[in-house]
Design a protein around this motif. Structure first.
Motif, PDB file in Angstrom:
ATOM      1  N   GLU A  74       0.915  -1.230   0.070  1.00  0.00           N
ATOM      2  CA  GLU A  74      -0.011  -0.030   0.044  1.00  0.00           C
ATOM      3  C   GLU A  74       1.005   1.321  -0.073  1.00  0.00           C
ATOM      4  O   GLU A  74       0.420   2.135  -0.794  1.00  0.00           O
ATOM      5  N   LEU A  75       1.996   1.301   0.618  1.00  0.00           N
ATOM      6  CA  LEU A  75       2.850   2.559   0.790  1.00  0.00           C
ATOM      7  C   LEU A  75       3.504   2.616  -0.698  1.00  0.00           C
ATOM      8  O   LEU A  75       3.507   3.612  -1.013  1.00  0.00           O
ATOM      9  N   ILE A  76       3.853   1.663  -1.358  1.00  0.00           N
ATOM     10  CA  ILE A  76       4.199   1.865  -2.545  1.00  0.00           C
ATOM     11  C   ILE A  76       3.353   2.729  -3.640  1.00  0.00           C
ATOM     12  O   ILE A  76       3.663   3.213  -4.258  1.00  0.00           O
ATOM     13  N   ARG A  77       2.034   1.915  -3.507  1.00  0.00           N
ATOM     14  CA  ARG A  77       1.046   2.618  -4.408  1.00  0.00           C
ATOM     15  C   ARG A  77       0.948   4.099  -3.996  1.00  0.00           C
ATOM     16  O   ARG A  77       0.651   5.063  -4.920  1.00  0.00           O
ATOM     17  N   GLU A  78       0.805   4.381  -2.698  1.00  0.00           N
ATOM     18  CA  GLU A  78       0.871   5.892  -2.237  1.00  0.00           C
ATOM     19  C   GLU A  78       1.909   6.841  -2.726  1.00  0.00           C
ATOM     20  O   GLU A  78       1.882   8.102  -2.897  1.00  0.00           O
ATOM     21  N   GLU A  79       3.053   6.124  -3.073  1.00  0.00           N
ATOM     22  CA  GLU A  79       4.322   6.752  -3.520  1.00  0.00           C
ATOM     23  C   GLU A  79       4.356   7.103  -4.881  1.00  0.00           C
ATOM     24  O   GLU A  79       5.439   7.611  -5.215  1.00  0.00           O
ATOM     25  N   GLN A  80       3.453   6.738  -5.740  1.00  0.00           N
ATOM     26  CA  GLN A  80       3.598   6.864  -7.234  1.00  0.00           C
ATOM     27  C   GLN A  80       3.405   8.534  -7.255  1.00  0.00           C
ATOM     28  O   GLN A  80       2.694   9.335  -6.738  1.00  0.00           O
ATOM     29  N   PRO A  81       4.182   9.062  -8.361  1.00  0.00           N
ATOM     30  CA  PRO A  81       3.921  10.609  -8.682  1.00  0.00           C
ATOM     31  C   PRO A  81       2.563  10.655  -8.991  1.00  0.00           C
ATOM     32  O   PRO A  81       1.905   9.775  -9.745  1.00  0.00           O
ATOM     33  N   ILE A 135       5.664  11.094   6.900  1.00  0.00           N
ATOM     34  CA  ILE A 135       6.952  11.057   7.119  1.00  0.00           C
ATOM     35  C   ILE A 135       7.485   9.665   7.814  1.00  0.00           C
ATOM     36  O   ILE A 135       8.335   9.138   7.182  1.00  0.00           O
ATOM     37  N   SER A 136       7.099   9.573   9.004  1.00  0.00           N
ATOM     38  CA  SER A 136       7.237   8.404   9.676  1.00  0.00           C
ATOM     39  C   SER A 136       7.074   6.822   8.859  1.00  0.00           C
ATOM     40  O   SER A 136       7.866   6.153   8.651  1.00  0.00           O
ATOM     41  N   THR A 137       5.719   7.051   8.310  1.00  0.00           N
ATOM     42  CA  THR A 137       5.466   5.943   7.254  1.00  0.00           C
ATOM     43  C   THR A 137       6.349   5.831   6.116  1.00  0.00           C
ATOM     44  O   THR A 137       6.782   4.354   5.872  1.00  0.00           O
ATOM     45  N   HIS A 138       6.649   6.806   5.573  1.00  0.00           N
ATOM     46  CA  HIS A 138       7.236   6.647   4.381  1.00  0.00           C
ATOM     47  C   HIS A 138       8.988   6.756   4.404  1.00  0.00           C
ATOM     48  O   HIS A 138       9.447   6.396   3.253  1.00  0.00           O
ATOM     49  N   LEU A 139       9.192   6.946   5.238  1.00  0.00           N
ATOM     50  CA  LEU A 139      10.783   7.544   5.763  1.00  0.00           C
ATOM     51  C   LEU A 139      11.274   5.924   5.917  1.00  0.00           C
ATOM     52  O   LEU A 139      12.427   5.424   5.297  1.00  0.00           O
ATOM     53  N   ALA A 162       3.643  11.826   0.420  1.00  0.00           N
ATOM     54  CA  ALA A 162       4.228  10.438   0.272  1.00  0.00           C
ATOM     55  C   ALA A 162       5.139  10.345  -0.774  1.00  0.00           C
ATOM     56  O   ALA A 162       6.180   9.628  -0.434  1.00  0.00           O
ATOM     57  N   TYR A 163       5.152  11.011  -1.798  1.00  0.00           N
ATOM     58  CA  TYR A 163       6.038  10.913  -2.978  1.00  0.00           C
ATOM     59  C   TYR A 163       7.180  11.747  -2.401  1.00  0.00           C
ATOM     60  O   TYR A 163       8.621  11.113  -2.693  1.00  0.00           O
ATOM     61  N   LEU A 164       7.260  12.767  -1.919  1.00  0.00           N
ATOM     62  CA  LEU A 164       8.536  13.709  -1.473  1.00  0.00           C
ATOM     63  C   LEU A 164       9.022  12.720  -0.261  1.00  0.00           C
ATOM     64  O   LEU A 164      10.443  12.790  -0.569  1.00  0.00           O
ATOM     65  N   THR A 165       8.414  12.297   0.455  1.00  0.00           N
ATOM     66  CA  THR A 165       9.450  11.263   1.568  1.00  0.00           C
ATOM     67  C   THR A 165       9.913  10.188   0.991  1.00  0.00           C
ATOM     68  O   THR A 165      11.039   9.966   1.295  1.00  0.00           O
ATOM     69  N   ALA A 166       9.338   9.728   0.130  1.00  0.00           N
ATOM     70  CA  ALA A 166      10.011   8.470  -0.746  1.00  0.00           C
ATOM     71  C   ALA A 166      11.236   9.019  -1.463  1.00  0.00           C
ATOM     72  O   ALA A 166      12.243   8.238  -1.214  1.00  0.00           O
ATOM     73  N   CYS A 167      11.105   9.910  -1.930  1.00  0.00           N
ATOM     74  CA  CYS A 167      12.502  10.489  -2.651  1.00  0.00           C
ATOM     75  C   CYS A 167      13.440  10.912  -1.638  1.00  0.00           C
ATOM     76  O   CYS A 167      14.719  10.653  -1.694  1.00  0.00           O
ATOM     77  N   VAL A 168      13.123  11.315  -0.550  1.00  0.00           N
ATOM     78  CA  VAL A 168      14.127  11.561   0.425  1.00  0.00           C
ATOM     79  C   VAL A 168      14.729  10.394   1.262  1.00  0.00           C
ATOM     80  O   VAL A 168      15.929  10.113   1.370  1.00  0.00           O
ATOM     81  N   ARG A 169      13.729   9.417   1.105  1.00  0.00           N
ATOM     82  CA  ARG A 169      14.455   8.118   1.650  1.00  0.00           C
ATOM     83  C   ARG A 169      15.586   7.411   0.592  1.00  0.00           C
ATOM     84  O   ARG A 169      16.520   6.735   0.756  1.00  0.00           O
ATOM     85  N   GLU A 170      15.355   7.565  -0.795  1.00  0.00           N
ATOM     86  CA  GLU A 170      15.984   7.161  -1.625  1.00  0.00           C
ATOM     87  C   GLU A 170      17.537   7.825  -1.825  1.00  0.00           C
ATOM     88  O   GLU A 170      18.598   7.331  -2.158  1.00  0.00           O
ATOM     89  N   VAL A 171      17.452   9.084  -1.216  1.00  0.00           N
ATOM     90  CA  VAL A 171      18.698   9.762  -1.178  1.00  0.00           C
ATOM     91  C   VAL A 171      19.383   9.558   0.001  1.00  0.00           C
ATOM     92  O   VAL A 171      20.814  10.006   0.491  1.00  0.00           O
ATOM     93  N   MET A 172      18.813   9.070   1.129  1.00  0.00           N
ATOM     94  CA  MET A 172      19.511   8.542   2.406  1.00  0.00           C
ATOM     95  C   MET A 172      20.606   7.520   2.243  1.00  0.00           C
ATOM     96  O   MET A 172      20.335   6.492   1.335  1.00  0.00           O
ATOM     97  N   ASP A 173      21.589   7.570   3.227  1.00  0.00           N
ATOM     98  CA  ASP A 173      22.238   6.202   3.139  1.00  0.00           C
ATOM     99  C   ASP A 173      22.732   5.994   4.811  1.00  0.00           C
ATOM    100  O   ASP A 173      22.132   6.649   5.741  1.00  0.00           O
TER     101      ASP A 173
END
Length: 585
Positions: free
Chosen positions: A387-394, A429-433, A402-413
């Motif tokens: 369900e999270l993946i569906r919410e994160e679609q552009p 933020i908590s859910t999608h990070l 949700a999409y913004l937070t998913a993009c932040v997650r992608e640049v984290m290490d």
């Protein structure tokens, strides 16, 4: 204990050894490495002592100039959270104390050890002693109860009246601050007292340590373990267990052993890995009943102020509740009650170690039931992730949180620290990070907005090799005093990336109004008085104040590149602010 007053710390002679000198030495002794300071006329002795120490090449805490007290306290807060080491804040008499404002609330509610020192107006006016009143403001700033301004938020407050025992007062104050439940403490001292010459005192810091963490009583361990083993649908809820990263490992161990699912409620830290099969979600101001909470026959609450909101979302009436917390009575919350079978005042790390060790010697665990529970909640976990993946679609219509937070997650290490003050987007933020590393996510723990900027500076000072990302709403960004924040970040070389979830207004008051008046006049007329139109150029405020890389992002197609560019600037030593335009409120 009789203090050792042998002249071992300072060569007596023409150089003065004052109360201020002893005070600064005491801060170093209690582990303070940085003093976040907003100086005033009451700090002449401290300034002189610092200058003298620099001239003599003596080691004292580093002073960080903070043009606003809210930022000073937030920076000390962030440093203490990330490092685990208490810090100090220096403010000017009662005016500076009041300017600490909501930052003291945040430290109190977030249980953060910070020692605050404020000067006080001189108590003489005819030159009787050094430091007597010589400016008009000394009469204006003289108040009856300066300590009372923060007394509702501090664990301890006192006034320094003599240099003879100033070290003892500092060590005692810090002992309060670092003993659970941790929190801010407050000392004040008039200018004459701080200017007073005194004799050095040697303190043994090891004799002033924190109170030993509490443990579960033996009968409590057996009772809780027995009920957990018997439970068909046990559930764990936590909010700030992750303040101690080592406790996370013990929670994983317990959850795995008995297949107990975990919900994070208003998480202040990363408490349980988001990718773990037993992680079953987050909740904040959840508008509907959480079915997993409703089905639970036993709920173990570990370190949580608000595990659920009874008017919306609560356990079944017959569910057994166990409460383990460093402050299970919530002694500073006038209205708070969650009837529970047992309340244990215990350190969660210690309690989980005890419980896990006890379960090792138990043979009565129904392993088949544990396996069935593991399969059930693993499937629930996977459905949630889908369900999270569906919410994160552009979304072609605009950038979603949700999409913004998913993009932040992608640049984290693995070298990223995230500070979250998204407020209306807190749960998103908590859910999608989807954080998985202990010690990688922090919030203020309180309810006063503006923590994010100062806390990012403190976090970067504590862990200079880490990349710090601050996620904030536009309202919280403005509360943070960005001009002060980014001037400091530039001066002290603490670059970080700010991502503004900009919906151009205060969404939270609107949601609160609709929560009480879902079909009211405000909804019918669209009048909530919360919009920020015309919108300010938030990123360029930081650019003007601190040479920050500034960019406004309006299209989803630009977002990932903007985040990567922003982080590249940070790695190069320059802060970056991305003003990301979300759909307006």
């Amino acid at each position: 204990m009789v203090p050792d007053r042998r002249n071992s710390l300072h060569e007596r002679g023409r150089l003065m050894y004052t109360t201020a000198t002893a005070f600064l030495e005491a801060l170093r002794e209690v582990g303070v490495s940085h003093i976040f300071a907003n100086l005033g006329s009451d700090h002449s002795a401290i300034i002189e002592s610092l200058a003298q120490a620099r001239k003599e090449n003596r080691n004292l805490p580093r002073l960080i100039i903070c043009p606003h007290e809210m930022v000073a306290m937030s920076a000390a807060h962030g440093y203490a959270q990330v490092s685990g080491e208490p810090q100090a804040v220096l403010v000017h008499v009662e005016c500076g104390t009041q300017n600490l404002g909501g930052a003291v609330h945040n430290a109190a509610k977030g249980r953060i050890p910070v020692l605050i020192f404020a000067g006080a107006s001189p108590y003489t006016q005819e030159g009787e002693v050094r430091g007597s009143r010589n400016e008009f403001i000394h009469w204006i700033q003289d108040v009856f109860d300066q300590r009372g301004i923060v007394r509702g938020y501090t664990k301890y407050d006192n006034e320094i009246r003599s240099g003879d025992n100033v070290k003892q007062l500092v060590h005692r104050a810090m002992q309060f601050a670092i003993s659970d439940p941790k929190g801010p403490v407050y000392l004040m001292g008039a200018r004459e007292v701080m200017e007073e010459e005194t004799e050095p005192v040697t303190i043994q810091p090891e004799l002033w340590g924190p109170v030993t963490p509490c443990a579960l009583p033996p009968q409590g361990i057996a009772e809780l373990a027995s009920d957990l083993i018997k439970a068909k649908n046990p559930l764990i809820i936590t909010s700030y267990l992750g303040r101690n990263p080592e406790a996370v490992g013990e929670l994983i161990r317990l959850s795995r052993r008995l297949a107990i699912p975990v919900i994070e409620s208003v998480p202040n830290y990363m408490n349980f890995p988001a990718d773990h099969p037993m992680h079953v979600g987050y909740q904040w101001n959840t508008a509907k009943q959480n079915e997993l909470l409703a089905e639970a026959d036993l709920v173990l609450v570990l370190d949580s102020d608000v595990p659920w909101i009874p008017i919306k979302n609560k356990p079944a009436e017959n569910a057994r509740i166990y409460y383990i917390d460093i402050d299970p009575l919530k002694e500073q919350m006038p209205l708070w009650y969650i009837p529970s079978k047992r309340f244990f005042k215990a350190d969660s790390h210690v309690a989980l170690q005890q419980l896990n060790q006890y379960l090792q010697g138990v043979d009565l665990i129904d392993e088949e039931a544990v396996m069935m529970r593991w399969r059930k909640f693993s499937q629930i976990h996977e459905r949630q992730r889908e369900e999270l993946i569906r919410e994160e679609q552009p979304d072609p219509a605009g950038i979603t949180p949700a999409y913004l937070t998913a993009c932040v997650r992608e640049v984290m290490d693995d070298h990223t620290l995230v500070l979250s003050e998204g407020i209306s987007n807190y749960e998103t933020i908590s859910t999608h990070l989807q954080t998985i590393r202990p010690g990688s996510l922090f919030t203020s723990g309180g309810g006063s907005l503006g923590w994010n900027g100062g806390a990012a500076i403190g976090a970067k000072l504590a862990e200079p090799e880490k990349n710090v990302i601050s996620l904030t709403g536009d309202g919280a960004y403005l509360f943070s005093i960005p001009a002060t924040v980014h001037w400091m970040a530039n001066r002290y070389r603490t670059p970080f990336l700010t991502v503004i979830y900009n919906n151009r207004g205060w969404k939270s008051p609107k949601l609160s109004t609709l929560g009480v008046h879902p079909d009211g006049v405000a909804k019918q007329t669209g009048q909530f008085w919360v919009d920020f139109d015309p919108s300010a150029d938030l990123a360029r405020i930081a650019e003007a104040a601190g040479g920050t890389y500034a960019k406004t992002v309006k299209k989803a197609s630009e977002l990932k590149e903007a985040l990567e560019n922003g982080l590249r600037r940070v790695r190069e030593g320059r802060s970056a602010v991305l003003d990301v335009r979300l759909p307006p409120i």
